[in-house]
Design a protein around this motif. Sequence first.
Motif, short mmCIF file in Angstrom:
data_model
loop_
_atom_site.label_atom_id
_atom_site.label_comp_id
_atom_site.label_asym_id
_atom_site.label_seq_id
_atom_site.Cartn_x
_atom_site.Cartn_y
_atom_site.Cartn_z
N ALA A 268 -8.89 -89.79 34.85
CA ALA A 268 -8.89 -88.35 35.12
C ALA A 268 -10.31 -87.82 35.31
O ALA A 268 -11.30 -88.45 34.95
N GLU A 269 -10.37 -86.62 35.86
CA GLU A 269 -11.64 -85.93 36.07
C GLU A 269 -12.14 -85.24 34.80
O GLU A 269 -13.34 -85.05 34.63
N GLN A 270 -11.22 -84.85 33.92
CA GLN A 270 -11.62 -84.16 32.71
C GLN A 270 -10.52 -84.24 31.67
O GLN A 270 -9.37 -84.59 31.99
N ALA A 271 -10.87 -83.91 30.45
CA ALA A 271 -9.90 -83.81 29.35
C ALA A 271 -10.12 -82.47 28.64
O ALA A 271 -11.23 -81.94 28.61
N SER A 272 -9.04 -81.95 28.09
CA SER A 272 -9.10 -80.67 27.38
C SER A 272 -8.59 -80.86 25.96
O SER A 272 -7.57 -81.53 25.74
N LEU A 273 -9.29 -80.26 25.02
CA LEU A 273 -8.90 -80.31 23.62
C LEU A 273 -8.72 -78.90 23.08
O LEU A 273 -9.54 -78.01 23.38
N GLY A 274 -7.67 -78.68 22.31
CA GLY A 274 -7.49 -77.44 21.58
C GLY A 274 -7.82 -77.67 20.11
O GLY A 274 -7.22 -78.54 19.47
N VAL A 275 -8.78 -76.93 19.59
CA VAL A 275 -9.32 -77.19 18.25
C VAL A 275 -9.23 -75.92 17.40
O VAL A 275 -9.49 -74.82 17.89
N THR A 276 -8.87 -76.09 16.15
CA THR A 276 -8.99 -74.98 15.19
C THR A 276 -9.89 -75.40 14.04
O THR A 276 -9.84 -76.54 13.57
N ILE A 277 -10.71 -74.46 13.61
CA ILE A 277 -11.57 -74.63 12.43
C ILE A 277 -11.18 -73.54 11.44
O ILE A 277 -11.14 -72.36 11.79
N ARG A 278 -10.92 -73.94 10.20
CA ARG A 278 -10.51 -72.98 9.17
C ARG A 278 -11.40 -73.15 7.95
O ARG A 278 -11.69 -74.27 7.53
N ALA A 279 -11.83 -72.03 7.38
CA ALA A 279 -12.68 -72.06 6.19
C ALA A 279 -12.48 -70.78 5.41
O ALA A 279 -12.06 -69.75 5.96
N LEU A 280 -12.82 -70.82 4.12
CA LEU A 280 -12.64 -69.66 3.25
C LEU A 280 -13.88 -68.79 3.15
O LEU A 280 -13.87 -67.77 2.46
N HIS A 281 -14.96 -69.19 3.85
CA HIS A 281 -16.19 -68.40 3.84
C HIS A 281 -16.72 -68.33 5.27
O HIS A 281 -16.81 -69.34 5.96
N GLU A 282 -17.09 -67.14 5.70
CA GLU A 282 -17.54 -66.94 7.08
C GLU A 282 -18.79 -67.76 7.41
O GLU A 282 -18.87 -68.34 8.50
N PRO A 283 -19.81 -67.85 6.52
CA PRO A 283 -20.97 -68.69 6.86
C PRO A 283 -20.60 -70.15 7.09
O PRO A 283 -21.17 -70.82 7.96
N THR A 284 -19.64 -70.66 6.31
CA THR A 284 -19.18 -72.03 6.51
C THR A 284 -18.53 -72.18 7.88
O THR A 284 -18.76 -73.17 8.59
N LEU A 285 -17.72 -71.21 8.24
CA LEU A 285 -17.07 -71.24 9.55
C LEU A 285 -18.11 -71.28 10.67
O LEU A 285 -17.99 -72.04 11.63
N ASP A 286 -19.16 -70.48 10.53
CA ASP A 286 -20.23 -70.46 11.55
C ASP A 286 -20.93 -71.81 11.64
O ASP A 286 -21.22 -72.30 12.73
N ARG A 287 -21.23 -72.42 10.48
CA ARG A 287 -21.93 -73.70 10.47
C ARG A 287 -21.09 -74.80 11.11
O ARG A 287 -21.60 -75.60 11.91
#
Length: 428
Positions: A268-287
């Motif tokens: 194929a020419e490309q691949a697509s991924l759907g990702v979720t990131i979950r955390a209980l603190h906003e700074p952790t989510l940003d990192r």
Amino acid sequence: MAPPAAQTATRPADPTVDREIVAAAARLYRDLHAHPELSGAEERTAARFAAALRGIGCQVTTGVGGHGVVGVLRNGAGPSVLIRAELDALPVAEETGLPYASTATGVAADGRTVPVMHACGHDLHLAAAVGAAAHLARDRDDWRGTLLILGQPAEETLRGAAALLDDGLYERFGRPDLLLAQHAAPLPAGMVAHGTGPMTAGCVTLDVTVPGRGGHAATPHLCVDPVVLAATIVVQLQAVVARQVSPADQVALTVGTLRAGHHPGVIAEQASLGVTIRALHEPTLDRVLDRVTRTVRAACEAAGSPREPTVRVVSRTPVYLGDRAATARVRAAHERVFGPERVGWWPPSLASEDFPLLTAGGVPSSYWMLGTVGPRQWRAVPGANAAEKLGGLPTNHSPAFAPSVELALPTGVVALVSAARTLLATSS
């Protein structure tokens, strides 16, 4: 999720339940369950919810932020309380065997036809909200103020609350003095549970595109295979959580979709991924978001991708922290109507909601979990103790998720009514 009380559910004895109102709400529930719709396509669901609200005397506005529905019940001067429920369902094939099980299909964002099921309890939330509104409409002599009932679209994509706010939800209908919501959970039916800290996690949903160089499957050395590259990224992303996040932080990173190609003989020419990131603190989510982006880019560079990858934020919702004073009042009200043995505690969860977006600007709120597991289901689950049985119960988003409507629905109605009455002024 927190273990519920070891006892199995017992039939609630709620003195304020009107049997006819609950029966009407149960009919609505079964209809909604049999005809679920995907996020952003909730046209029929919104119409049925709007009709039910009109039937109890609400002034109803449709088409808010998409298929959103707002019902208004004004009853003199006083504070405003908003009860929120969700309209959308999930791309899941139902396996409950219920007589009203869904056989519906819908069109996913990528154009595929997929099965659709209310596998998260949104149909239960809608029916309980209508039942609560009907109770308060019947008992107008006992309270004063304004009740708002919100049917929110697109919660499962974490886009619906933002769309409502962008469409002027509070400018058009007033900023509430109290915001309420409940969510189905694998607790004994007849119970509710409150939290003292984060109730739901912050979540970022990403759409990642990995570029490759397509060609013949017989000459992979002349190509950059995006499938191999995507598979490498999936494994490397798990190391982000395992090795770049403090063990003290609760974080979940999930690659929920991976799509590439149309033929087994073609790279194929490309691949697509759907990702979720979950955390209980906003700074952790940003990192973690930053490290995910760097990991994707580095992997593509190492593989010789012909173009830069794209990491696009599809949606983001913050951690939900309920208002302490409002939650204390609501919990006390629930203990009065249900008894303390039916009011539990809920620990921080990595499940995510866009409900906290509606609290923007400091709207006081209370959010609790509503038990759904009936005694028959509890007995049927294998296990020698409560912990083992909990591990075998169908959870939210499972094709076998089936709330005990006869127990959970009246509890949900009473929970909402008693919570709303903590602020709605009395007639005296």
